[in-house]
Design a protein around this motif. Structure first.
Motif, mmCIF file in Angstrom:
data_model
loop_
_atom_site.group_PDB
_atom_site.id
_atom_site.type_symbol
_atom_site.label_atom_id
_atom_site.label_comp_id
_atom_site.label_asym_id
_atom_site.label_seq_id
_atom_site.Cartn_x
_atom_site.Cartn_y
_atom_site.Cartn_z
ATOM 1 N N ASN A 1 26.210 4.432 18.998
ATOM 2 C CA ASN A 1 26.960 5.664 19.215
ATOM 3 C C ASN A 1 26.107 6.743 19.858
ATOM 4 O O ASN A 1 26.279 7.919 19.592
ATOM 5 N N ASP A 2 25.146 6.341 20.714
ATOM 6 C CA ASP A 2 24.348 7.342 21.406
ATOM 7 C C ASP A 2 24.985 7.758 22.718
ATOM 8 O O ASP A 2 24.397 8.519 23.478
ATOM 9 N N ASP B 1 35.180 14.964 26.297
ATOM 10 C CA ASP B 1 33.889 15.493 25.876
ATOM 11 C C ASP B 1 33.895 17.020 25.860
ATOM 12 O O ASP B 1 34.379 17.657 26.804
ATOM 13 N N ARG C 1 28.054 15.335 24.801
ATOM 14 C CA ARG C 1 27.781 15.802 23.445
ATOM 15 C C ARG C 1 26.710 14.992 22.720
ATOM 16 O O ARG C 1 26.096 15.472 21.765
ATOM 17 N N LEU C 2 26.448 13.766 23.174
ATOM 18 C CA LEU C 2 25.507 12.888 22.470
ATOM 19 C C LEU C 2 24.165 12.734 23.169
ATOM 20 O O LEU C 2 23.229 12.199 22.567
ATOM 21 N N PRO D 1 19.224 10.144 24.001
ATOM 22 C CA PRO D 1 20.133 10.835 23.072
ATOM 23 C C PRO D 1 19.571 12.187 22.630
ATOM 24 O O PRO D 1 18.364 12.404 22.605
ATOM 25 N N THR E 1 20.726 15.635 17.570
ATOM 26 C CA THR E 1 21.998 15.744 16.858
ATOM 27 C C THR E 1 23.097 16.007 17.876
ATOM 28 O O THR E 1 22.839 16.493 18.982
ATOM 29 N N GLU E 2 24.327 15.718 17.498
ATOM 30 C CA GLU E 2 25.458 15.963 18.389
ATOM 31 C C GLU E 2 25.615 17.453 18.652
ATOM 32 O O GLU E 2 25.413 18.282 17.766
ATOM 33 N N THR F 1 28.183 20.572 20.486
ATOM 34 C CA THR F 1 29.610 20.808 20.714
ATOM 35 C C THR F 1 29.896 21.876 21.757
ATOM 36 O O THR F 1 31.054 22.091 22.098
#
Length: 316
Positions: free
Chosen positions: A58-59, A203, A248-249, A268, A271-272, A274
Motif C-alpha cells: 500500500n505504498d 487522490d 498521498r502515499l 513512500p 505517513t500518509e 492529505t
C-alpha cells in the motif's frame, strides 16, 4: 503538526525578494550554518519516523483510485462504439464526472442519431511531467440519464466544469461496467470492477500535484538526487533524476544511468498526507533526514527502497 507557513514558502516557492541562504535551513550546506541550528518543528514526518518498508503493497494508490484520479483531472477522451452499420468508431469528446466517477458527455445536435443503450468505451489518459502517461479505459453502456432530476443535476455539473449551458437532450452518461487501468503506454493493464471504481476516492493531492512536482524539479533538484541516493538501494551512480508525480502515499522519480538504463522508483512518505501543506512538510522532513544521513550526523533508521522498475529509454 505541519511546518510553519514561512518555512514552507521559502522551501518550495521562488522568493519574491532576495534573501540570504540562512533563510532556507533545510538545504544549506553544513559550512554555511551549524548543524545545531537545523532542528525542524514537525510532527507529521519527524526524522525518527520509519521511511520505507520494502514489500509493503500500500505504498502507492490502488488502481481504482488511480483511475478515479485520472478521470477527475482530465476532461477530454476518446469515445469508441459501433455505428449502426456495425463499424467501430472512435471520436474525441469532452466529459465531466459525477461523485461516483460516472462520465457525463454532451454531444452536438449532429450526433442525435447516436445509438444509445449500446456498449461503448471511453479512453482517457493523463500526462505526468512529460515522462509518464497513466491511462484508463472505461467500458460501459452509453445512454441517457435515468430521470429528469438526474439530468438537471448533470446539467449544473457540466456548467460548473465548462462554464456553458447545454441542451438537456444532448446529455449522455456511460454506465460503468469495468475499468482497465494502465500506468503507461505499452504496459499491462489491471481490470477494476465497477463497484471498486465507484467506491474509490480520487487522490487528495491531485489538484496541486503537478505544481509541487514542477517546483521541486525547478528549485530543489539537489534534494531529488539526495532522495535517490539515501532512500533507494542503488548499485550505480545516478546521472539524471527527475520527479514524475506525487500523491498521498509518496512520489515517483525517474532516474538514468548510462551503464544500467532508465528506471522509475517509488519512494513512500513516512505517513500518509492529505493536503498540500502535509506533502510539503513530509518533503521537508525527508530532505532534512537525508541531509543528516549524507553528512553522517545520523545513521539510517529506515529500510531502503529496493524495487526499481526498468523502462524503455525515452529520455528525461
Amino acid at each position: 503538526m505541519l511546518l510553519q507557513t514561512q518555512s514552507l514558502t521559502l522551501h518550495f516557492l521562488p522568493p519574491l525578494i532576495p534573501f540570504k541562504p540562512i533563510a532556507k535551513p533545510q538545504f544549506i550546506p553544513c559550512k554555511q550554518i551549524p548543524f545545531r541550528k537545523l532542528a525542524l518543528k514537525c510532527s507529521v514526518s519527524t526524522v525518527s519516523c520509519p521511511t520505507t518498508h520494502v514489500g509493503i503493497s500500500n505504498d502507492k494508490p490502488f488502481p481504482a483510485e488511480a483511475s478515479r484520479t485520472i478521470m477527475e483531472l482530465s476532461s477530454i477522451g476518446t469515445l469508441s462504439m459501433l455505428t449502426s452499420e456495425g463499424c467501430p468508431l472512435g471520436v474525441g469528446v469532452r466529459f465531466a464526472v459525477d461523485d461516483e466517477g460516472t462520465p457525463v458527455l454532451c454531444f452536438s445536435d449532429s450526433c442525435k442519431e447516436l445509438s444509445v443503450d449500446k456498449e461503448s468505451s471511453l479512453h482517457v489518459q493523463l500526462n505526468q511531467c512529460g515522462l509518464r502517461t497513466p491511462q484508463c479505459t472505461i467500458q460501459g453502456v452509453l445512454g441517457k440519464p435515468k430521470d429528469r432530476m438526474i439530468s438537471k443535476r448533470l446539467l449544473s455539473m457540466w456548467k460548473r466544469r465548462f462554464g456553458e449551458d447545454v441542451n438537456e437532450e444532448l446529455i449522455y452518461v456511460v454506465a460503468v461496467e469495468r475499468v482497465l487501468q494502465m500506468e503507461d503506454f505499452a504496459e499491462d493493464g489491471i481490470w477494476v470492477s465497477s463497484s471498486d471504481y465507484r467506491n474509490a476516492s480520487p487522490d487528495p493531492l491531485r489538484h496541486f500535484a503537478e505544481k509541487i512536482v514542477n517546483e521541486i524539479n525547478l528549485n530543489n533538484m539537489e534534494d531529488v538526487y539526495r532522495f535517490c541516493n539515501i532512500y533507494v538501494d542503488l548499485d550505480f551512480q545516478v546521472l539524471e533524476a527527475k520527479m514524475i508525480w506525487v500523491d498521498r502515499l509518496g512520489f515517483d522519480v525517474r532516474i538514468s544511468c548510462p551503464q544500467k538504463g532508465l528506471f522509475d522508483v517509488r519512494i513512500p512518505f513516512p505517513t500518509e498526507v492529505t493536503d498540500e501543506k502535509g506533502a510539503k512538510s513530509s518533503f521537508n522532513c525527508m530532505s532534512q533526514q537525508a541531509w543528516e544521513v549524507e553528512k553522517n550526523y545520523q545513521s539510517p533508521n529506515f529500510k531502503k527502497v529496493k524495487h526499481l522498475k526498468q523502462i524503455p529509454y525515452r529520455g528525461l
